[in-house]
Design a protein around this motif. Structure first.
Motif, short mmCIF file in Angstrom:
data_model
loop_
_atom_site.label_atom_id
_atom_site.label_comp_id
_atom_site.label_asym_id
_atom_site.label_seq_id
_atom_site.Cartn_x
_atom_site.Cartn_y
_atom_site.Cartn_z
N TRP A 112 -49.82 -43.28 -90.91
CA TRP A 112 -49.51 -41.89 -91.23
C TRP A 112 -50.76 -41.09 -91.59
CZ3 TRP A 112 -47.17 -40.30 -96.50
CH2 TRP A 112 -46.67 -39.01 -96.44
N THR B 153 -53.29 -44.58 -96.24
CA THR B 153 -51.93 -44.32 -96.70
C THR B 153 -50.99 -44.30 -95.50
OG1 THR B 153 -52.78 -43.03 -98.57
CG2 THR B 153 -50.46 -42.75 -98.01
N ARG C 271 -46.72 -45.52 -93.99
CA ARG C 271 -45.33 -45.57 -94.43
C ARG C 271 -44.44 -46.20 -93.37
NH1 ARG C 271 -43.78 -39.08 -93.89
NH2 ARG C 271 -43.97 -38.99 -91.61
N ARG D 176 -40.79 -47.70 -97.49
CA ARG D 176 -41.87 -47.67 -98.48
C ARG D 176 -43.05 -46.82 -98.00
NH1 ARG D 176 -40.53 -53.19 -97.90
NH2 ARG D 176 -39.57 -54.13 -99.74
N VAL D 177 -43.88 -46.43 -98.98
CA VAL D 177 -45.19 -45.86 -98.71
C VAL D 177 -46.21 -46.90 -99.16
CG1 VAL D 177 -46.79 -43.96 -99.16
CG2 VAL D 177 -44.32 -43.52 -99.10
N VAL E 84 -40.19 -42.03 -100.07
CA VAL E 84 -40.69 -41.83 -98.71
C VAL E 84 -40.37 -40.43 -98.20
CG1 VAL E 84 -40.55 -42.64 -96.32
CG2 VAL E 84 -40.48 -44.29 -98.19
#
Length: 223
Positions: free
Chosen positions: A131, A137, A139, A143-144, A156
């Motif tokens: 992402w 970071t 996802r 979850r992230v 999320v």
């Protein structure tokens, strides 16, 4: 790799005691497999000489790459390779099909997700997105993640980037995957030169809350 004492060894570190003896290798045909120039190694430094082969087998850091064919082996980059049988990440055969190399050295199949060649066991491969890969970071539907590790309690659906490594969701504010406890995501603001993150109650310098009057706090000069 070296041939000290009649054995083939992989030097893990500067300490000779850490050397790994390569088991079952054919010394007569054993040689280091260099990473091809121009393929774009990860990072700035040249990749280490971690891969080797003999007449019938491939090795990574002194360990056998199970099932790998040295005659059809090619590098994707310094963490990923392939042969006529399939794809490999840091010397391990990847699970699933449809291997895709994503941005910033993330990769995935229909069953696994990888970062720098290491499998992210918690990730849902079907919905995983690289992402914001430049700030590590990512996802999936559940979850992230920051650097492949799930961010606890991150939502999320509402998770969004504020700037750089600073993110927020409907509940909290996060810097480099860590919650800045107490900061209100609705009232969040960044100081003039970007050194501090604050709301109407608290001021943070990095991950540390500092004792300042948040209602009047200003960053007058760059840190």
């Amino acid at each position: 790799y070296d041939f000290s004492g009649g054995k083939i060894r992989f030097q893990v570190s500067a300490s000779d005691a850490d050397a790994i003896v390569v088991k079952g290798a054919d010394k007569a045909t054993f040689k280091v497999v260099d990473f091809p120039k121009g393929l774009g190694a990860v990072g700035c430094a040249p990749p280490k000489k971690e891969y080797a082969r003999d007449s019938s087998k491939m090795y990574f850091r002194g360990e056998l790459i199970v099932g790998a064919d040295p005659d059809t082996w090619t590098f994707i980059n310094s963490q990923y390779g392939q042969d006529r049988h399939g794809y490999y990440a840091k010397g391990h055969r990847v699970q699933g099909s449809g291997f895709v190399l994503l941005s910033h050295n993330y990769a995935k199949t229909d069953k696994e997700v990888f970062l720098d060649g290491t499998s992210l066991k918690d990730a849902d491969a079907a919905t995983f997105e690289a992402w914001h890969p430049s700030v590590r970071t990512t996802r999936d539907k559940r979850r992230v993640y920051f650097e492949g590790v799930p961010i606890p309690q991150a939502d999320v659906a509402s998770f969004e980037q504020v700037r750089g490594y600073l993110f927020k969701d409907k509940r909290a504010v996060y810097l480099e995957g860590r919650e800045l406890k107490g900061l209100d995501p609705v009232k969040l603001r960044v100081s003039k030169y970007g050194t501090y993150n604050l709301d109407d109650k608290f001021v943070f310098s990095g991950h540390k809350r500092i004792e300042r009057d948040a209602s009047t706090f200003q960053e007058l000069v760059p840190a």
